[in-house]
Design a protein around this motif. Structure first.
Motif, PDB file in Angstrom:
ATOM      1  N   LYS A 477       0.834  -1.207   0.000  1.00  0.00           N
ATOM      2  CA  LYS A 477       0.000   0.000   0.000  1.00  0.00           C
ATOM      3  C   LYS A 477       0.871   1.261   0.000  1.00  0.00           C
ATOM      4  N   GLY A 478       1.908   1.215  -0.805  1.00  0.00           N
ATOM      5  CA  GLY A 478       2.824   2.346  -0.938  1.00  0.00           C
ATOM      6  C   GLY A 478       4.025   2.296  -0.022  1.00  0.00           C
ATOM      7  N   LYS A 479       3.974   1.482   1.001  1.00  0.00           N
ATOM      8  CA  LYS A 479       5.065   1.389   1.989  1.00  0.00           C
ATOM      9  C   LYS A 479       6.121   0.400   1.521  1.00  0.00           C
ATOM     10  N   ASP A 480       7.374   0.731   1.789  1.00  0.00           N
ATOM     11  CA  ASP A 480       8.479  -0.185   1.528  1.00  0.00           C
ATOM     12  C   ASP A 480       8.876  -0.833   2.851  1.00  0.00           C
ATOM     13  N   PRO A 481       8.474  -2.092   3.088  1.00  0.00           N
ATOM     14  CA  PRO A 481       8.827  -2.743   4.357  1.00  0.00           C
ATOM     15  C   PRO A 481      10.335  -2.846   4.566  1.00  0.00           C
ATOM     16  N   LEU A 482      11.097  -2.952   3.462  1.00  0.00           N
ATOM     17  CA  LEU A 482      12.542  -3.141   3.590  1.00  0.00           C
ATOM     18  C   LEU A 482      13.250  -1.904   4.122  1.00  0.00           C
ATOM     19  N   ALA A 483      12.594  -0.754   4.067  1.00  0.00           N
ATOM     20  CA  ALA A 483      13.199   0.444   4.655  1.00  0.00           C
ATOM     21  C   ALA A 483      13.382   0.279   6.159  1.00  0.00           C
ATOM     22  N   PHE A 484      12.632  -0.648   6.758  1.00  0.00           N
ATOM     23  CA  PHE A 484      12.637  -0.828   8.214  1.00  0.00           C
ATOM     24  C   PHE A 484      13.483  -2.022   8.653  1.00  0.00           C
ATOM     25  N   GLN A 485      14.419  -2.462   7.810  1.00  0.00           N
ATOM     26  CA  GLN A 485      15.264  -3.593   8.201  1.00  0.00           C
ATOM     27  C   GLN A 485      15.956  -3.313   9.530  1.00  0.00           C
ATOM     28  N   GLY A 486      15.840  -4.267  10.448  1.00  0.00           N
ATOM     29  CA  GLY A 486      16.417  -4.107  11.774  1.00  0.00           C
ATOM     30  C   GLY A 486      15.524  -3.366  12.742  1.00  0.00           C
TER      31      GLY A 486
END
Length: 727
Positions: A477-486
């Motif tokens: 939904k527009g969000k990049d989950p991988l930006a939140f790694q860690g």
């Protein structure tokens, strides 16, 4: 992580189905069949993973890519463990993606990135070995007319003790290859492993030492020509015009051509002739809309995102805003992290041979299937008329997951049918047209109550999304989950390792024109710096020991705590350090592994940093080859510390400023600290990665030690921008 060309999934499936009777998009692994499939030398294939030669040599097929990390040896160990063969007789080979498609994707995923090579294929490659063993033993039992349950096998020798008979895999392989494969096979209990878990020597070392190893750059074909390419220096620009006549008569030049909207190539007898002519070629560029963009203008956009109202939430609990608003003490810091290039030692290259009936490509790639899809798209031929032959990679780090150089090679070869053409990027082209570690800023705010308990934490990320550029269909939904790694919630492979009553971690996405890409570890690298350095800032704001603050927050994160405690104990945390030496800590969960580092650092003159020692702990669930894990940890620190001290890609007038290693440096052997690696696999149902997780903890551990040594907290990188260098 891998880049995939723009060929649609539907068209890839359709052309692949035409070639092989259907492409199984799910994992479909038939381990053999009644018809004998033969390797190129005529040896029988027991199943897709195992070929046995008459001299008992065992050829293990490896679908993942070897690029220095050791996956080739680790994967072979897993197959050999279940196969019960003689390790001294093991060799390996790559299957091709074209063969895999034609056989309904029998080898599964060819992609090698995100530390997935072993952890995402351990189950089915072990089953491949177990199935082959079952068939070989059954073949011997059939020949002897005895129950298979009475037969045993060890190191490729099958024995029937009751009749005192024995045979070898090489003698029964032909018969085994004709058997129906077992529908289900049991895998060994880890406690019974004899090959997995052992520090065996790598299978590819000898060829590398002797020069026998062939990389993409080493490909030689009869009548081969070479191509040099030049893309528009301004990212996103195009070719306006060029004057081919000016260089057409230069020595060795065969053709001057336009490759695509933004790229021109010269084909010549040798690559140097092609490069010299290309450098002399008059080209007029249409720089497009990005020619005024700079690093400063990008930084201003990201800075605005730190306080923007709109952001994607990646992890949250409680009410961080309220906790911060009512805090007795508040601590705030802003960090930033730059673009970085992969800087593989072997620049991008591919050799292509195109005819109206066939297109073949030889190249180093992290994703054979992506390179295959790029070949289909660029050639316009169906899957049964294309093939990609994977070569060992001279470095990957995520860059060779993208197949742009394969596309170029095919488009060039297509304009010169019948001539094999090796396309090589110059170092300058490689630097100017990479897919870069994404740029990111972070604003972190911590809240304490009157008793100095940490009650709230807000981390606002502002910066680029790799998925938005590479796999927009994978955005949530527009969000990049991988930006939140860690920094992700529990239950993910990059989970946040602390319990804080009120937490908010969000991301204001801004995507400049500079193409981002997966860069060894990617977002864990900057996120670990943001989080672990800020935790030290929080501890120091209340006078608390940095380790003790972490321990208080890690009661529900035992595996995070275990690796942190391990490095703290080994480094001697809490005991006096040598005179002039200061210590720093960091920990993180990444790629399903738990990692921590403790560094010892001294600083002279305020800016000469000597990293004496880094203790690293890794819990990857299972350790397939402990010796290789130690090397991966040390190698990851070379990459991570080079990025911390030296490496930055900057933009001026829409183009990359750094063109070679004189402006994009890397640490030297003399600067390398002593690395002490603790491997502490906890087992269980989860397998973690090795190649990327530890890269993220070296930098914050060193930064935390530097801050204690100097009283100076650095929050933007690389350190060279602050006149800080490795001693």
């Amino acid at each position: 992580m891998n880049f995939v060309p723009k060929l649609s999934r539907r068209s890839f499936v359709a052309t692949s189905a035409a070639a092989g009777g259907g492409l199984a998009l799910g994992l479909n692994l038939p381990f053999g069949g009644p018809d004998v499939v033969r390797a190129a030398d005529g040896s029988p294939e027991v199943n897709a993973w195992v070929v046995i030669r008459p001299d008992d040599t065992v050829v293990i097929r490896i679908a993942r890519t070897e690029m220095g990390q050791g996956s080739l040896t680790g994967l072979a160990q897993m197959v050999a463990e279940e196969l019960e063969c003689d390790w001294n007789k093991v060799t390996t080979e790559y299957p091709t993606p074209g063969q895999s498609v034609a056989r309904k994707r029998v080898w599964g995923d060819f992609g090698t990135g995100g530390s997935r090579g072993i952890r995402m294929s351990h189950d089915y490659v072990r089953k491949g070995g177990a199935a082959a063993r079952t068939m070989l033993v059954q073949a011997a039992a059939n020949e002897w007319k005895v129950p298979v349950s009475e037969c045993t096998v060890s190191k490729g020798v099958i024995t029937h003790k009751a009749s005192n008979r024995s045979t070898t895999y090489g003698k029964v392989a032909e018969a085994a290859a004709k058997l129906e494969p077992p529908k289900d096979v049991a895998l060994k209990d880890p406690k019974d492993w004899t090959i997995i878990g052992k520090p065996l020597l790598r299978l590819d070392t000898a060829d590398k030492i002797t020069g026998a190893m062939k990389y993409g750059m080493d490909v030689q074909l009869p009548g081969m020509l070479s191509a040099a390419v030049k893309d528009c220096p301004v990212l996103g620009g195009k070719v306006k015009s060029f004057d081919a006549a000016k260089v057409a008569s230069m020595k060795g030049v065969k053709k001057v051509l336009q490759v695509n909207d933004s790229t021109v190539a010269v084909v010549a007898d040798t690559w140097w002739q092609a490069k010299v002519a290309l450098d002399a070629l008059p080209i007029v560029w249409d720089n497009g809309p990005n020619e005024k963009v700079s690093s400063a203008s990008i930084a201003e956009i990201l800075k605005a995102g730190l306080d923007a109202n709109e952001a994607f939430i990646g992890n949250a609990n409680g009410d961080a805003k309220a906790a911060i608003g009512s805090a007795a003490k508040k601590v705030e810091a802003v960090y930033s992290y730059p673009y970085q290039n992969h800087a593989c030692m072997e620049p991008m290259n591919a050799t292509a041979l195109y005819t109206a009936d066939k297109c073949e490509v030889w190249t180093g790639t992290q994703n054979g299937e992506a390179a295959f899809a790029a070949t289909l798209e660029a050639s316009g031929l169906p899957a049964n008329k294309c093939e990609v032959y994977k070569m060992i990679c001279g470095g990957g780090f995520g860059r060779r997951g993208r197949s742009d150089y394969v596309t170029q090679a095919v488009l060039i070869a297509k304009q010169m049918p019948g001539s094999p053409i090796k396309t090589i990027w110059s170092r300058e082209e490689d630097m100017l047209h990479g897919s870069y570690h994404p740029v990111m800023q972070a604003k972190l705010t911590g809240a304490f109550d009157k008793d100095n308990n940490l009650t709230g934490l807000h981390i606002r990320l502002s910066g680029q999304s790799i998925l938005a550029h590479v796999f927009p269909q994978n955005l949530d939904k527009g969000k990049d989950p991988l930006a939140f790694q860690g920094l992700m919630p529990q239950g993910t492979e990059h989970a946040f390792g602390y319990s804080i009553p009120n937490l908010m971690i969000d991301h204001a996405m801004h995507n400049p024109h500079v193409p981002p890409g997966f860069w060894r570890g990617v977002n864990i690298n900057q996120n670990a710096i943001f989080l672990e350095c800020f935790l030290d800032e929080l501890a120091q704001a209340t006078g608390e020991d940095e380790l003790e603050l972490r321990r208080k927050l890690m009661g529900k994160h035992p595996r995070n705590l275990a690796v942190l405690n391990a490095v703290a104990e080994k480094i001697g945390w809490g005991k006096p350090a040598p005179s002039g030496v200061f210590r720093g800590l960091a920990q993180m969960m990444a790629f399903n592994s738990f990692v921590a580092a403790a560094a010892e650092v001294s600083v002279t003159g305020g800016n000469k940093v000597k990293v004496h020692r880094i203790v690293a702990a890794t819990d990857p669930g299972y350790a397939v080859n402990p010796a290789q894990i130690e090397r991966q940890v040390s190698g990851s620190f070379v990459y991570g510390l080079s990025g911390l001290f030296y490496q930055e890609i900057t933009i001026k007038d829409g183009r990359v400023e750094q063109e070679n290693f004189d402006t994009y440096n890397s640490m030297r052997i003399a600067e390398m600290p002593k690395v002490e690696s603790i491997i502490m696999p906890a087992g269980g149902n989860v397998w973690g990665g090795v190649g990327e997780p530890t890269i993220c903890v070296a930098a914050p551990a060193v930064l935390n030690a530097f801050a204690k040594a100097t009283g100076k907290r650095i929050r933007s990188f690389p350190l060279k921008n602050h006149d800080i260098y490795m001693a």
